[in-house]
Design a protein around this motif. Structure first.
Motif, PDB file in Angstrom:
ATOM      1  N   VAL A  15     -22.188 -69.658 -12.007  1.00  0.00           N
ATOM      2  CA  VAL A  15     -23.135 -68.598 -11.640  1.00  0.00           C
ATOM      3  C   VAL A  15     -22.478 -67.696 -10.604  1.00  0.00           C
ATOM      4  O   VAL A  15     -21.984 -68.180  -9.576  1.00  0.00           O
ATOM      5  N   PHE A  16     -22.482 -66.388 -10.861  1.00  0.00           N
ATOM      6  CA  PHE A  16     -21.789 -65.417 -10.012  1.00  0.00           C
ATOM      7  C   PHE A  16     -22.791 -64.529  -9.282  1.00  0.00           C
ATOM      8  O   PHE A  16     -23.669 -63.922  -9.906  1.00  0.00           O
ATOM      9  N   LEU A  17     -22.628 -64.447  -7.951  1.00  0.00           N
ATOM     10  CA  LEU A  17     -23.463 -63.592  -7.106  1.00  0.00           C
ATOM     11  C   LEU A  17     -22.600 -62.499  -6.490  1.00  0.00           C
ATOM     12  O   LEU A  17     -21.574 -62.786  -5.874  1.00  0.00           O
ATOM     13  N   HIS A  18     -23.026 -61.270  -6.641  1.00  0.00           N
ATOM     14  CA  HIS A  18     -22.277 -60.107  -6.146  1.00  0.00           C
ATOM     15  C   HIS A  18     -22.485 -59.900  -4.647  1.00  0.00           C
ATOM     16  O   HIS A  18     -23.336 -60.541  -4.022  1.00  0.00           O
ATOM     17  N   GLY A  19     -21.728 -58.973  -4.106  1.00  0.00           N
ATOM     18  CA  GLY A  19     -21.806 -58.655  -2.689  1.00  0.00           C
ATOM     19  C   GLY A  19     -22.717 -57.473  -2.379  1.00  0.00           C
ATOM     20  O   GLY A  19     -23.453 -56.975  -3.239  1.00  0.00           O
TER      21      GLY A  19
END
Length: 257
Positions: A15-19
């Motif tokens: 799971v990828f969370l952006h900045g």
């Protein structure tokens, strides 16, 4: 309503969370090779990308709650969470509240440390600037310094994409997230108590997460892997896509087998 996540591939889940002032779009090209081996999900955090409606709080804890809720909707019980910059701060809040859902955690140009007094002051100045001059005037000079100066000439398209994403971000999301980052607590205790492996990815030329701050925390988890990247600023998914993707892939394979 537009979809606030992408979901590709199958198998064990990344799971990828952006900045800050980013969106799920920053992971679009980066995650494509990973989709051959893993299920990859990229979320728009509250206030960003296509997730800008009915946001009541921009705190890292509320972002963590949103991530948990979305993962439950997608029937994800456990995963490796990859958080870039502000997404890493949200990941730390997630690890604090919902650590039992984590098989691993990657802090991607991010930190468990709180803002210094100087950085808090700079967040306040940025909030004031955005309120007086607007998002566009804030974003245009904000994006380029995130990239190491030696990489900017060959990353003009990526820099422009980042500016476009940032300029489309609502003003209340920008100021709300700045305040939330300023007010986030020290999470180093979460690293010390982590029952899951932690991967750190740092750029040696990253002004947002300086090398000395990186070194303060990478030894804290019982099980950690650390990558320091030369000639890299804050945007490793664009500046060093092959190396950072391989680091995440190797990390995932050691966990998933």
């Amino acid at each position: 309503m537009k979809n606030t996540y992408t979901d590709h591939g199958s198998g064990d889940t990344l799971v990828f969370l952006h900045g800050f002032c980013e969106s799920k779009q920053v992971w679009a090209e980066f995650t494509k090779p990973l989709q051959q081996k893993f299920r990859t999900i990229a979320l728009d955090l509250p206030g960003f990308g296509d997730n800008t409606h009915n946001i009541s709080s921009y705190s890292m804890e509320s972002m963590a709650d949103y991530v948990k809720h979305t993962l439950e909707e997608l029937n994800v019980r456990r995963c490796i969470l990859v958080g870039h910059s502000m997404g890493g701060y949200a990941s730390m809040a997630f690890a604090k509240k919902y650590g039992n859902m984590l098989q691993g955690l990657c802090l991607f140009h991010s930190s468990a440390l709180p803002d210094t007094d100087e950085k808090k002051e700079n967040r306040d100045k940025s909030i004031d600037y955005v309120e007086r001059h607007g998002v566009i005037n804030f974003i245009n000079p904000f994006v380029e310094p995130l990239f190491f100066k030696g990489n900017r000439d060959w990353l003009t398209q990526e820099i422009e994409m980042m500016k476009e994403i940032g300029r489309a971000t609502p003003q209340e999301s920008v100021t709300g997230a700045l305040a939330a980052m300023r007010d986030r607590p020290d999470r180093t205790d979460v690293l010390k108590k982590a029952t899951f492996p932690v991967l750190f990815i740092f750029g040696k030329e990253d002004g947002a997460v300086p090398l000395e701050k990186a070194l303060e925390q990478c030894h804290l988890p019982g099980n950690s892997m650390v990558y320091f990247l030369e000639k890299t600023g804050h945007m490793g998914m664009f500046e060093r896509p092959y190396e950072t993707r391989k680091a995440i892939e190797k990390f995932a394979e050691t966990i998933f087998g």
